[in-house]
Design a protein around this motif. Structure first.
Motif, PDB file in Angstrom:
ATOM      1  N   UNK A  58       0.722  -1.166  -0.122  1.00  0.00           N
ATOM      2  CA  UNK A  58      -0.077  -0.065   0.053  1.00  0.00           C
ATOM      3  C   UNK A  58       0.750   1.384   0.105  1.00  0.00           C
ATOM      4  N   UNK A  59       0.070   2.475  -0.455  1.00  0.00           N
ATOM      5  CA  UNK A  59       0.751   3.474  -0.244  1.00  0.00           C
ATOM      6  C   UNK A  59       1.902   3.641  -1.334  1.00  0.00           C
ATOM      7  N   UNK A  60       1.691   3.147  -2.405  1.00  0.00           N
ATOM      8  CA  UNK A  60       2.750   3.309  -3.700  1.00  0.00           C
ATOM      9  C   UNK A  60       2.110   4.314  -4.563  1.00  0.00           C
ATOM     10  N   UNK A  61       3.136   5.403  -4.932  1.00  0.00           N
ATOM     11  CA  UNK A  61       2.801   6.402  -5.616  1.00  0.00           C
ATOM     12  C   UNK A  61       3.161   5.877  -7.169  1.00  0.00           C
ATOM     13  N   UNK A  62       2.044   5.928  -8.144  1.00  0.00           N
ATOM     14  CA  UNK A  62       2.351   5.620  -9.381  1.00  0.00           C
ATOM     15  C   UNK A  62       1.748   7.008 -10.364  1.00  0.00           C
ATOM     16  N   UNK A  63       2.876   7.641 -10.824  1.00  0.00           N
ATOM     17  CA  UNK A  63       2.225   8.591 -11.887  1.00  0.00           C
ATOM     18  C   UNK A  63       1.250   9.554 -11.165  1.00  0.00           C
ATOM     19  N   UNK A  64       1.907   9.870 -10.067  1.00  0.00           N
ATOM     20  CA  UNK A  64       1.018  10.858  -9.287  1.00  0.00           C
ATOM     21  C   UNK A  64      -0.050  10.425  -8.540  1.00  0.00           C
ATOM     22  N   UNK A  65      -0.479   9.183  -8.451  1.00  0.00           N
ATOM     23  CA  UNK A  65      -1.821   8.622  -7.708  1.00  0.00           C
ATOM     24  C   UNK A  65      -1.224   7.703  -6.799  1.00  0.00           C
ATOM     25  N   UNK A  66      -1.780   7.534  -5.624  1.00  0.00           N
ATOM     26  CA  UNK A  66      -1.464   6.615  -4.517  1.00  0.00           C
ATOM     27  C   UNK A  66      -2.503   5.372  -4.820  1.00  0.00           C
ATOM     28  N   UNK A  67      -1.799   4.215  -4.902  1.00  0.00           N
ATOM     29  CA  UNK A  67      -2.176   3.144  -5.046  1.00  0.00           C
ATOM     30  C   UNK A  67      -2.022   2.005  -3.971  1.00  0.00           C
ATOM     31  N   UNK A  68      -2.749   0.882  -4.044  1.00  0.00           N
ATOM     32  CA  UNK A  68      -2.531  -0.306  -3.054  1.00  0.00           C
ATOM     33  C   UNK A  68      -2.939  -1.469  -4.031  1.00  0.00           C
ATOM     34  N   UNK A  69      -2.186  -2.654  -3.650  1.00  0.00           N
ATOM     35  CA  UNK A  69      -2.261  -3.830  -4.305  1.00  0.00           C
ATOM     36  C   UNK A  69      -2.170  -5.081  -3.511  1.00  0.00           C
ATOM     37  N   UNK A  70      -2.955  -6.066  -3.613  1.00  0.00           N
ATOM     38  CA  UNK A  70      -3.084  -7.315  -2.845  1.00  0.00           C
ATOM     39  C   UNK A  70      -3.293  -8.303  -3.722  1.00  0.00           C
ATOM     40  N   UNK A  71      -2.401  -9.599  -3.450  1.00  0.00           N
ATOM     41  CA  UNK A  71      -2.332 -10.901  -3.985  1.00  0.00           C
ATOM     42  C   UNK A  71      -2.132 -11.858  -2.957  1.00  0.00           C
ATOM     43  N   UNK A  72      -2.291 -13.102  -3.548  1.00  0.00           N
ATOM     44  CA  UNK A  72      -2.134 -14.402  -2.679  1.00  0.00           C
ATOM     45  C   UNK A  72      -1.119 -15.150  -3.188  1.00  0.00           C
ATOM     46  N   UNK A  73      -0.207 -15.961  -2.571  1.00  0.00           N
ATOM     47  CA  UNK A  73       0.673 -16.785  -2.993  1.00  0.00           C
ATOM     48  C   UNK A  73       0.651 -17.944  -2.245  1.00  0.00           C
ATOM     49  N   UNK A  74       0.267 -19.028  -2.735  1.00  0.00           N
ATOM     50  CA  UNK A  74       0.154 -20.548  -2.107  1.00  0.00           C
ATOM     51  C   UNK A  74       1.330 -21.261  -2.417  1.00  0.00           C
ATOM     52  N   UNK A  75       1.989 -21.382  -1.088  1.00  0.00           N
ATOM     53  CA  UNK A  75       3.270 -22.225  -1.227  1.00  0.00           C
ATOM     54  C   UNK A  75       3.101 -23.534  -1.162  1.00  0.00           C
ATOM     55  N   UNK A  76       3.497 -24.460  -2.032  1.00  0.00           N
ATOM     56  CA  UNK A  76       3.037 -25.967  -2.200  1.00  0.00           C
ATOM     57  C   UNK A  76       4.244 -26.898  -2.090  1.00  0.00           C
ATOM     58  N   UNK A  77       4.123 -27.966  -1.903  1.00  0.00           N
ATOM     59  CA  UNK A  77       4.931 -29.145  -2.050  1.00  0.00           C
ATOM     60  C   UNK A  77       4.589 -29.988  -3.373  1.00  0.00           C
ATOM     61  N   UNK A  78       5.327 -29.807  -4.283  1.00  0.00           N
ATOM     62  CA  UNK A  78       4.743 -30.524  -5.547  1.00  0.00           C
ATOM     63  C   UNK A  78       4.960 -31.954  -5.547  1.00  0.00           C
ATOM     64  N   UNK A  79       5.754 -32.347  -4.387  1.00  0.00           N
ATOM     65  CA  UNK A  79       5.794 -33.990  -4.538  1.00  0.00           C
ATOM     66  C   UNK A  79       4.640 -34.543  -3.636  1.00  0.00           C
TER      67      UNK A  79
END
Length: 159
Positions: A137-158
């Motif tokens: 959050x609180x990222x300034x890009x081209x004069x606008x303050x923005x926020x981003x959210x995403x999910x990472x799921x850590x797995x054991x492929x075996x």
């Protein structure tokens, strides 16, 4: 991709920079058959920025990630971003995860904020899939303050 030897994760940023057109790598094996040396060539071969599925580049990326690719140093890159006052938070299965911001860098591909996840030097194989929610959050890009959210799921492929 671990790039734990530089706080700015410059190598990772060049490898994941969307406008890159060409890159090369080469290995030299020792007489024992193990890897003795590696060289990577990336810089200076760019074209127009292509359309991507997200406007940002995160490592590890959103979605399912094998535990052996979830290094202690995570990063979030965004073109023309100012991360000077950005805040990164993470939750592991709904619980706050401690982290330390190690870099707010420009140059070397897109501007990037990088952080170390506390308590990990290498990621252990999870007994079950573990989902991390990342908020930048609180990222300034081209004069606008923005926020981003995403999910990472850590797995054991075996598993």
């Amino acid at each position: 991709m671990s790039d734990d030897n530089t706080s700015s994760v410059g190598h990772r940023r060049w490898l994941l920079y969307p406008p890159t057109l060409k890159m090369g790598t080469g290995d030299v094996k020792a007489q024992t058959g193990t890897l003795d040396a590696n060289s990577l060539w990336v810089v200076g071969n760019t074209g127009p920025r292509p359309a991507t599925r997200t406007e940002y580049i995160a490592w590890p990326p959103a979605g399912f990630v094998p535990f052996m690719n979830a290094y202690k140093r995570w990063s979030f890159s965004l073109p023309n971003a100012n991360f000077a006052n950005a805040v990164v938070t993470m939750q592991k299965s709904g619980q706050s995860q401690a982290l330390t911001i190690v870099s707010r860098s420009s140059g070397s591909g897109d501007n990037t904020i990088a952080w170390d996840v506390t308590g990990y030097s290498s990621w252990p194989a999870p007994a079950t899939d573990i989902t991390y929610t990342v908020n930048v959050s609180n990222v300034v890009q081209n004069g606008q303050t923005r926020s981003f959210s995403y999910q990472v799921t850590v797995i054991d492929p075996s598993r």
